[in-house]
Scaffold this active site. Structure first.
Site, PDB file in Angstrom:
ATOM      1  N   GLN A 118      62.159  30.255  61.989  1.00 57.23           N
ATOM      2  CA  GLN A 118      61.418  30.005  63.229  1.00 57.23           C
ATOM      3  C   GLN A 118      60.017  30.622  63.179  1.00 57.23           C
ATOM      4  O   GLN A 118      59.504  31.127  64.177  1.00 57.23           O
ATOM      5  CB  GLN A 118      62.208  30.541  64.425  1.00 57.23           C
ATOM      6  CG  GLN A 118      63.435  29.723  64.772  1.00 57.23           C
ATOM      7  CD  GLN A 118      63.083  28.315  65.265  1.00 57.23           C
ATOM      8  OE1 GLN A 118      62.028  28.095  65.845  1.00 57.23           O
ATOM      9  NE2 GLN A 118      63.976  27.369  65.012  1.00 57.23           N
ATOM     10  N   SER A 119      59.400  30.521  62.026  1.00 52.09           N
ATOM     11  CA  SER A 119      58.097  31.144  61.812  1.00 52.09           C
ATOM     12  C   SER A 119      56.989  30.471  62.615  1.00 52.09           C
ATOM     13  O   SER A 119      56.725  29.276  62.462  1.00 52.09           O
ATOM     14  CB  SER A 119      57.759  31.086  60.317  1.00 52.09           C
ATOM     15  OG  SER A 119      56.411  31.409  60.088  1.00 52.09           O
ATOM     16  N   ASN A 120      56.320  31.260  63.463  1.00 52.53           N
ATOM     17  CA  ASN A 120      55.109  30.773  64.113  1.00 52.53           C
ATOM     18  C   ASN A 120      54.035  30.448  63.082  1.00 52.53           C
ATOM     19  O   ASN A 120      53.270  29.491  63.233  1.00 52.53           O
ATOM     20  CB  ASN A 120      54.560  31.831  65.071  1.00 52.53           C
ATOM     21  CG  ASN A 120      55.491  32.147  66.208  1.00 52.53           C
ATOM     22  OD1 ASN A 120      55.879  31.259  66.954  1.00 52.53           O
ATOM     23  ND2 ASN A 120      55.846  33.413  66.355  1.00 52.53           N
TER      24      ASN A 120
END
Length: 345
Positions: free
Chosen positions: A80-82
């Site tokens: 869920q990397s920004n």
């Protein structure tokens, strides 16, 4: 504004990727509830694909990639990397391809940041790894394969922190100083999430250069305090070299706290979830469960301990990341019920 710092900064190539400046706003409802007068720097409102802090950093890295005739950005992070979301968006904005190497974990459902990465057409590699900070070998393997295909990859490390990308938050420090002057605002402390430490270090240097001397308080989201201080030293020396500053110049008062991490990076602690609810239910602003939520949890703990009075003013940095909330729906739902919210299913 320190014109000499601004002039040196402008000597480095930058590709505009987002609308700036972001707002610096008062938080009247939250202030009335807690006592101190609170303000927030809204870097969640950069306008590149749901916003966040990364576009400021990517403006410098993308410029370097284009100068090297790269055609593909390659980066890595958690599922869920920004950073993966915004690197993909930046690549598309300038006509480049993008490959993201992401770690498999409990948040790899096709929603939130991961969904946006697929929607923007990144080439996604989900790999088994104990820690997403250790994905470098996978990145190098992907780059080797791309070069064999005649492509020209440019690697941006996890979280996007490099000496040059930190220049984005040197610019942000100038921006904050200008907004504080325009609003005739003097703050008693600034709270900042501390991940890789690039943002914290760049703001520390930039704000000190502007004569802003209040304590900067970093809330670590992933590393113990000793490791945070090592990161600070690394980025401080690199930035001073790029900007021709004396590395021995005064850093003033600053703090780094590591007691709000929880079990691990991305752990939605009860204090973090309470902070999310408080900000949402007083100001209608959604923090994220990884960075700004932990920062807010740190501030609230200090406030509850009696550190800040009603006569003081505090600035909070919202670094973005709200799309990750959707991947945390189960934890958030349980917490809402625990706090007495009737959720109809």
């Amino acid at each position: 504004m320190n014109q000499s710092l601004a002039k040196v900064l402008e000597s480095y190539p930058r590709i505009p990727l987002t609308r700036l400046p972001t707002p610096l706003q008062a938080l009247p409802s939250l202030s009335a509830k807690l006592g101190p007068r609170l303000y927030i720097k809204r870097d969640d409102l950069t306008d590149l694909t749901f916003g966040g802090d990364k576009p400021r950093k990517l403006e410098y890295e993308v410029a370097r990639a284009l100068a090297q005739s790269a055609d593909t950005l390659v980066t890595c992070g958690s599922s869920q990397s920004n950073h993966a979301r915004l690197t993909t968006a930046a690549a598309r904005k300038v006509g480049m391809d993008c490959v993201v190497i992401l770690s498999r974990d409990q948040y790899q459902q096709l929603q939130g940041n991961l969904l946006t990465v697929y929607l923007m057409g990144a080439h996604v590699h989900l790999v088994e790894t104990f820690n997403h900070w250790d994905l470098e070998p996978h990145v190098q393997n992907v780059c080797q394969s791309l070069r064999a295909q005649g492509r020209k990859p440019y690697v941006i490390p996890v979280s996007g922190t490099t000496p040059h990308s930190c220049l984005g938050y040197i610019r942000c420090g100038l921006e904050i100083a200008r907004q504080m002057e325009e609003q005739e605002l003097r703050v008693d402390a600034i709270y900042i999430p501390f991940g890789t430490g690039g943002i914290f270090t760049a703001l520390l240097l930039s704000l000190r250069e502007q004569g802003i001397t209040c304590p900067l308080i970093g809330i670590s989201v992933n590393q113990q305090r000793a490791s945070c201080y090592e990161k600070l030293e690394t980025w401080w020396k690199a930035l001073c070299s790029l900007l021709h500053c004396d590395p021995g110049c005064s850093r003033g008062e600053f703090e780094i706290h590591d007691e709000f991490i929880g079990r691990e990076y991305g752990d939605p602690t009860e204090e973090c979830l309470d902070a999310l609810l408080l900000m949402g239910q007083t100001e209608g602003i959604l923090l994220d469960p990884v960075y700004s939520g932990k920062m807010m949890a740190g501030f609230l703990a200090h406030q509850a301990a009696g550190r800040w009075s009603a006569e003081q003013q505090i600035l909070l940095l919202h670094s973005g990341g709200a799309p990750a909330l959707f991947a945390y729906a189960d934890e958030l739902g349980r917490h809402l019920k625990k706090r007495g919210v009737d959720i109809h299913s």
